[in-house]
Design an enzyme around this catalytic site. Structure first.
Site, PDB file in Angstrom:
ATOM      1  N   LYS A   1       5.621  -4.523  -4.083  1.00 48.98           N
ATOM      2  CA  LYS A   1       7.065  -4.279  -4.136  1.00 48.98           C
ATOM      3  C   LYS A   1       7.691  -4.306  -2.755  1.00 48.98           C
ATOM      4  O   LYS A   1       8.754  -4.839  -2.555  1.00 48.98           O
ATOM      5  CB  LYS A   1       7.322  -2.922  -4.811  1.00 48.98           C
ATOM      6  CG  LYS A   1       8.804  -2.580  -4.957  1.00 48.98           C
ATOM      7  CD  LYS A   1       9.481  -3.527  -5.915  1.00 48.98           C
ATOM      8  CE  LYS A   1      10.966  -3.326  -6.021  1.00 48.98           C
ATOM      9  NZ  LYS A   1      11.629  -4.526  -6.553  1.00 48.98           N
TER      10      LYS A   1
ATOM     11  N   CYS B   1       0.827  -1.217   0.000  1.00 47.91           N
ATOM     12  CA  CYS B   1       0.000   0.000   0.000  1.00 47.91           C
ATOM     13  C   CYS B   1       0.858   1.262   0.000  1.00 47.91           C
ATOM     14  O   CYS B   1       1.988   1.246   0.488  1.00 47.91           O
ATOM     15  CB  CYS B   1      -0.859   0.023   1.238  1.00 47.91           C
ATOM     16  SG  CYS B   1      -1.787  -1.474   1.536  1.00 47.91           S
TER      17      CYS B   1
ATOM     18  N   GLU C   1      15.968 -18.980  -7.591  1.00 49.58           N
ATOM     19  CA  GLU C   1      15.677 -17.630  -8.073  1.00 49.58           C
ATOM     20  C   GLU C   1      15.023 -17.690  -9.466  1.00 49.58           C
ATOM     21  O   GLU C   1      14.053 -16.969  -9.741  1.00 49.58           O
ATOM     22  CB  GLU C   1      16.985 -16.810  -8.105  1.00 49.58           C
ATOM     23  CG  GLU C   1      16.951 -15.499  -8.883  1.00 49.58           C
ATOM     24  CD  GLU C   1      16.066 -14.429  -8.262  1.00 49.58           C
ATOM     25  OE1 GLU C   1      15.487 -14.660  -7.198  1.00 49.58           O
ATOM     26  OE2 GLU C   1      15.928 -13.364  -8.895  1.00 49.58           O
TER      27      GLU C   1
ATOM     28  N   ASN D   1      -1.400   2.295   6.001  1.00 42.82           N
ATOM     29  CA  ASN D   1      -0.603   1.125   5.578  1.00 42.82           C
ATOM     30  C   ASN D   1      -0.318   0.305   6.827  1.00 42.82           C
ATOM     31  O   ASN D   1      -0.023   0.872   7.878  1.00 42.82           O
ATOM     32  CB  ASN D   1       0.747   1.561   4.997  1.00 42.82           C
ATOM     33  CG  ASN D   1       0.604   2.180   3.637  1.00 42.82           C
ATOM     34  OD1 ASN D   1      -0.493   2.220   3.067  1.00 42.82           O
ATOM     35  ND2 ASN D   1       1.706   2.682   3.104  1.00 42.82           N
ATOM     36  N   GLY D   2      -0.347  -1.012   6.699  1.00 36.47           N
ATOM     37  CA  GLY D   2      -0.053  -1.855   7.850  1.00 36.47           C
ATOM     38  C   GLY D   2      -1.267  -2.676   8.247  1.00 36.47           C
ATOM     39  O   GLY D   2      -2.214  -2.821   7.469  1.00 36.47           O
TER      40      GLY D   2
ATOM     41  N   TRP E   1      -3.273  -2.566  -1.271  1.00 30.31           N
ATOM     42  CA  TRP E   1      -2.992  -3.955  -1.623  1.00 30.31           C
ATOM     43  C   TRP E   1      -3.736  -4.786  -0.591  1.00 30.31           C
ATOM     44  O   TRP E   1      -3.421  -4.757   0.603  1.00 30.31           O
ATOM     45  CB  TRP E   1      -1.486  -4.206  -1.548  1.00 30.31           C
ATOM     46  CG  TRP E   1      -1.066  -5.563  -2.003  1.00 30.31           C
ATOM     47  CD1 TRP E   1      -1.015  -6.021  -3.288  1.00 30.31           C
ATOM     48  CD2 TRP E   1      -0.636  -6.639  -1.176  1.00 30.31           C
ATOM     49  NE1 TRP E   1      -0.579  -7.323  -3.300  1.00 30.31           N
ATOM     50  CE2 TRP E   1      -0.339  -7.733  -2.019  1.00 30.31           C
ATOM     51  CE3 TRP E   1      -0.471  -6.809   0.201  1.00 30.31           C
ATOM     52  CZ2 TRP E   1       0.113  -8.955  -1.554  1.00 30.31           C
ATOM     53  CZ3 TRP E   1      -0.023  -8.023   0.679  1.00 30.31           C
ATOM     54  CH2 TRP E   1       0.273  -9.082  -0.204  1.00 30.31           C
TER      55      TRP E   1
ATOM     56  N   HIS F   1      15.173 -37.715  -5.134  1.00 33.05           N
ATOM     57  CA  HIS F   1      14.453 -37.942  -3.876  1.00 33.05           C
ATOM     58  C   HIS F   1      12.976 -37.595  -3.998  1.00 33.05           C
ATOM     59  O   HIS F   1      12.302 -37.415  -2.988  1.00 33.05           O
ATOM     60  CB  HIS F   1      15.116 -37.137  -2.750  1.00 33.05           C
ATOM     61  CG  HIS F   1      16.530 -37.574  -2.482  1.00 33.05           C
ATOM     62  ND1 HIS F   1      16.829 -38.783  -1.903  1.00 33.05           N
ATOM     63  CD2 HIS F   1      17.725 -36.990  -2.776  1.00 33.05           C
ATOM     64  CE1 HIS F   1      18.141 -38.918  -1.815  1.00 33.05           C
ATOM     65  NE2 HIS F   1      18.707 -37.839  -2.349  1.00 33.05           N
TER      66      HIS F   1
ATOM     67  N   GLU G   1       6.599 -15.519 -10.552  1.00 33.49           N
ATOM     68  CA  GLU G   1       6.106 -14.161 -10.294  1.00 33.49           C
ATOM     69  C   GLU G   1       5.657 -13.477 -11.580  1.00 33.49           C
ATOM     70  O   GLU G   1       4.573 -12.906 -11.652  1.00 33.49           O
ATOM     71  CB  GLU G   1       7.243 -13.297  -9.718  1.00 33.49           C
ATOM     72  CG  GLU G   1       7.535 -13.484  -8.288  1.00 33.49           C
ATOM     73  CD  GLU G   1       8.670 -12.562  -7.883  1.00 33.49           C
ATOM     74  OE1 GLU G   1       8.400 -11.562  -7.222  1.00 33.49           O
ATOM     75  OE2 GLU G   1       9.829 -12.833  -8.237  1.00 33.49           O
TER      76      GLU G   1
ATOM     77  N   ARG H   1       4.860  -0.226  -6.190  1.00 31.11           N
ATOM     78  CA  ARG H   1       4.823  -1.038  -4.965  1.00 31.11           C
ATOM     79  C   ARG H   1       3.804  -2.168  -5.072  1.00 31.11           C
ATOM     80  O   ARG H   1       3.800  -3.072  -4.255  1.00 31.11           O
ATOM     81  CB  ARG H   1       4.470  -0.150  -3.773  1.00 31.11           C
ATOM     82  CG  ARG H   1       5.529   0.883  -3.456  1.00 31.11           C
ATOM     83  CD  ARG H   1       4.994   1.951  -2.530  1.00 31.11           C
ATOM     84  NE  ARG H   1       4.684   1.431  -1.214  1.00 31.11           N
ATOM     85  CZ  ARG H   1       5.448   1.605  -0.150  1.00 31.11           C
ATOM     86  NH1 ARG H   1       6.561   2.271  -0.241  1.00 31.11           N
ATOM     87  NH2 ARG H   1       5.099   1.113   1.020  1.00 31.11           N
TER      88      ARG H   1
ATOM     89  N   LYS I   1      11.324 -16.192 -10.148  1.00 28.20           N
ATOM     90  CA  LYS I   1      11.069 -15.125 -11.132  1.00 28.20           C
ATOM     91  C   LYS I   1      10.014 -15.563 -12.137  1.00 28.20           C
ATOM     92  O   LYS I   1       9.145 -14.793 -12.515  1.00 28.20           O
ATOM     93  CB  LYS I   1      12.347 -14.734 -11.881  1.00 28.20           C
ATOM     94  CG  LYS I   1      13.316 -13.841 -11.169  1.00 28.20           C
ATOM     95  CD  LYS I   1      12.818 -12.462 -10.859  1.00 28.20           C
ATOM     96  CE  LYS I   1      12.489 -12.354  -9.389  1.00 28.20           C
ATOM     97  NZ  LYS I   1      13.580 -11.963  -8.543  1.00 28.20           N
TER      98      LYS I   1
HETATM   99  C1  F6R Z   1      11.057 -11.317  -5.791  1.00 24.80           C
HETATM  100  C2  F6R Z   1      10.949 -10.242  -4.834  1.00 24.80           C
HETATM  101  C3  F6R Z   1      10.685 -10.584  -3.411  1.00 24.80           C
HETATM  102  C4  F6R Z   1      11.596  -9.739  -2.510  1.00 24.80           C
HETATM  103  C5  F6R Z   1      11.221  -9.946  -1.033  1.00 24.80           C
HETATM  104  C6  F6R Z   1      12.142  -9.179  -0.110  1.00 24.80           C
HETATM  105  O1  F6R Z   1      11.303 -10.841  -7.066  1.00 24.80           O
HETATM  106  O2  F6R Z   1      11.074  -9.117  -5.189  1.00 24.80           O
HETATM  107  O3  F6R Z   1      10.833 -11.937  -3.156  1.00 24.80           O
HETATM  108  O4  F6R Z   1      12.921 -10.119  -2.740  1.00 24.80           O
HETATM  109  O5  F6R Z   1       9.902  -9.514  -0.828  1.00 24.80           O
HETATM  110  O6  F6R Z   1      12.078  -7.815  -0.350  1.00 24.80           O
HETATM  111  P1  F6R Z   1      13.192  -6.813   0.162  1.00 24.80           P
HETATM  112  O7  F6R Z   1      14.443  -7.151  -0.540  1.00 24.80           O
HETATM  113  O8  F6R Z   1      12.670  -5.457  -0.195  1.00 24.80           O
HETATM  114  O9  F6R Z   1      13.311  -7.033   1.641  1.00 24.80           O
END
Ligand code: F6R
Length: 612
Positions: free
Chosen positions: A607, A2, A484, A101-102, A75, A508, A491, A27, A488
């Protein structure tokens, strides 16, 4: 996650508020709203599900003029993304509006109490409770009403409150969720993220936890919500430049950020390597007691998501080259465990945003237990940067696209630098220090080479776009990169299911799923575990699976086994993750495009994850 924006001054508030919401779009959000105090002191509100442009369309049909107001991107956490649930929320009389927010943890009991007093609720949110609580505490002065309400609230919040009866101010407060005040001339700004204020003022005040701000057009006052005393706050200079948050010629932030990789590495390394001595200088760690740093005999890395995978690469680097035992923990797990920590343990929090709630809570827990707490943070001035004892900034620049790519690269680079830094004060020789730092400096050029062949990856995405399941396999340094790559893809191309595994784990269980509809990425550079990866490829091939291999230039034999091969230039084994991550980031991005998805703001994601 948010976003909050607020304006009070002499200009039309709507312009700043809409602009700020657009800057906060990155975000991640699913609905938005705005409320403006008119000349006649009416609070006029508009909300919309979807994008800011939907809200703009709505606003264009109504009069929303006025010189102060607040706005929000939501959000969804409590209640689905609907107009009713969108912020700002109001009290019974629509005279007090709140953006939040929160999460208010005790909202259910507060709501029940307020309902008994006759308050009528219309949304499913926890936030609506705040507006009714403020209404019930209002005796003519809005900051007093907010202050008394905060005392009844449990949880995390950044709030902005505007009221018809005390119209010349906006009241803000913060606990565990970021909030900044932008100080202008005859006008002041509020935002949950300093990037929303860029271009309006470069004077910023970061609110700390348990602080309340009373903002008027010409002034601001900050008080402690605990002692109720005034607090003198330092104004900081906002360093973010407007161009940093533009797309730089790319259609999507995601591509801009992936292609920025080589520059990001240069920026993360700049001024930190002393080549002839094979040393690394990390200015951020100089404030520490160097004796204490030398005595550190255990490291715990805490982070979430992508940052956690970067941490895992760091674990292998630090253990192999600096000889210090490292554990990597998911922050949301660490915060609720009973970790064994002492003053010789260093906890390193890795976070792009510097605002991730779980990571923040973990460092607070580690501090309570006496650990030395360090940060690897990209966002300057963020809460985690301020909460840690010392830290290293990534210098990757603003990351706008929700999926983290360039920050991931820079996190690994910083961990490589930290490895040399720690190693050279222990057993690492000059020769090894020199070899590592020399190779680190070559990386931007090597990354460029991979990026220049992006059209090959684009072709692969076209070829595989009809498949719905992928495995990503790697060993040792490239096991976290397998995770990773899968994250990606999940996502960004979110109708596809992908899993990352350590190559040795296939037999396994996961291998049971392999057939001709299940392509597997094998991250298999010519390194110490290459032969083992080869065996894993054989196993998959024998079961009819398709193989996309990422390997080192010149390795032609792999073409006999793999269906498709992506080549990366040669580098040290420890640094291969920086190169192998690039084609995987590109593949996810191109797959998202193939599937017609919003690759900058994938569904359901935010974000900056400022709630638990
Ligand atoms: C994946 C992604 C998330 C962040 C995670 C931590 O692409 O962006 O998995 O890596 O939410 O976020 P930060 O680095 O901001 O603590």
């Amino acid at each position: 996650m948010c976003g909050i924006a607020g304006y009070i001054g002499k200009k039309d508030a709507k312009n700043f508020l809409l602009n700020a919401l657009k800057k906060l779009e990155y975000r991640g959000y699913d609905s938005a709203g705005i409320v403006i105090l008119s000349e006649k002191k009416d609070l006029n509100c508009a909300k919309s599900v979807g994008k800011i442009k939907d809200l703009e369309k709505k606003i264009s049909k109504i009069d929303l003029s006025g010189k102060s107001g607040i706005a929000h991107t939501r959000w969804a956490t409590h209640g689905s993304p609907t107009e009713i649930n969108a912020h700002p929320h109001h009290d019974c009389q629509k005279e007090i509006f709140v953006a939040h927010n929160g999460i208010i943890e005790n909202y259910k009991s507060l709501r029940a109490d307020l309902e008994k007093l006759g308050h009528k609720f219309i949304s499913e949110t926890d936030t609506e409770v705040i507006s009714h609580l403020v209404e019930s505490n209002f005796k003519g002065n809005i900051e007093e009403a907010v202050l008394n309400s905060l005392k009844q609230m449990k949880g995390a919040y950044a709030i902005a409150v505007i009221s018809k009866h005390d119209p010349d101010k906006i009241v803000v407060a913060k606990k565990s969720s970021p909030l900044v005040i932008g100080v202008g001339v005859g006008e002041n700004f509020i935002a949950s993220d300093a990037s929303a204020i860029i271009g309006y003022t470069d004077k910023i005040i970061y609110l700390d936890d348990d602080e309340l701000g009373i903002i008027t057009s010409n002034n601001y006052k900050i008080i402690s919500t605990i002692s109720e005393n005034n607090i003198e706050k330092k104004q900081c200079k906002l360093e973010l430049e407007e161009y940093e948050i533009q797309k730089g010629g790319h259609k999507y932030f995601l591509f801009k950020e992936i292609f920025e990789g080589p520059e990001v590495v240069k920026n993360s390394v700049r001024g930190r390597i002393v080549s002839e001595a094979g040393l690394v200088k990390l200015g951020g760690l100089e404030v520490l007691d160097q004796q204490r740093l030398r005595k550190i005999n255990r490291i715990i890395i805490i982070a979430c998501g992508t940052a956690n995978y970067a941490g895992k690469v760091g674990e292998y680097m630090i253990e192999e080259y600096a000889g210090i035992p490292v554990e990597v923990e998911i922050a949301s797990e660490f915060r609720y465990r009973k970790p064994i920590i002492d003053s010789q343990t260093a906890v390193i929090a890795i976070s792009q945003s510097g605002e991730t709630a779980d990571t923040l809570a973990s460092i607070q827990e580690a501090k309570r237990k006496g650990a030395l707490v360090l940060g690897i943070v990209n966002t300057v001035g963020s809460t985690i940067a301020r909460e840690t004892d010392a830290g290293i900034y990534n210098h990757a620049g603003s990351e706008i696209s929700v999926a983290s790519t360039k920050a991931f690269i820079s996190q690994i680079i910083v961990l490589a630098l930290l490895t040399v830094y720690l190693g050279r004060t222990r057993e690492m020789s000059l020769v090894t220090g020199k070899r590592l730092t020399d190779e680190i400096k070559k990386l931007p050029k090597l990354m460029k080479k991979i990026l220049n062949s992006c059209s090959e990856i684009e072709k692969l995405a076209k070829k595989y776009s009809a498949y719905r399941n992928f495995f990503f396999l790697g060993r040792k340094y490239n096991y976290p990169i397998a995770c990773e790559g899968a994250l990606k893809l999940k996502e960004i191309a979110n109708t596809i299911h992908a899993e990352g595994y350590a190559g040795g784990e296939m037999k396994h269980g996961p291998i049971a799923m392999i057939d001709e509809n299940f392509p597997c990425f094998f991250i298999a550079p010519r390194d110490s575990v290459y032969e083992k990866m080869w065996s894993n490829m054989e196993e998959v091939k024998a079961r009819g699976g398709q193989i996309i291999a990422i390997t080192t230039e010149g390795n032609k034999e792999i073409e006999n086994l793999a269906d498709d091969v992506i080549y990366i230039p040669k580098t040290l084994e420890m640094l291969t993750p920086i190169l192998t991550a690039v084609p995987l980031h590109l593949f996810a991005a191109y797959m998202g495009i193939e599937l017609g998805l919003d690759i900058d703001q994938p569904r359901n994601l935010a974000k900056s994850v400022t709630v638990e």
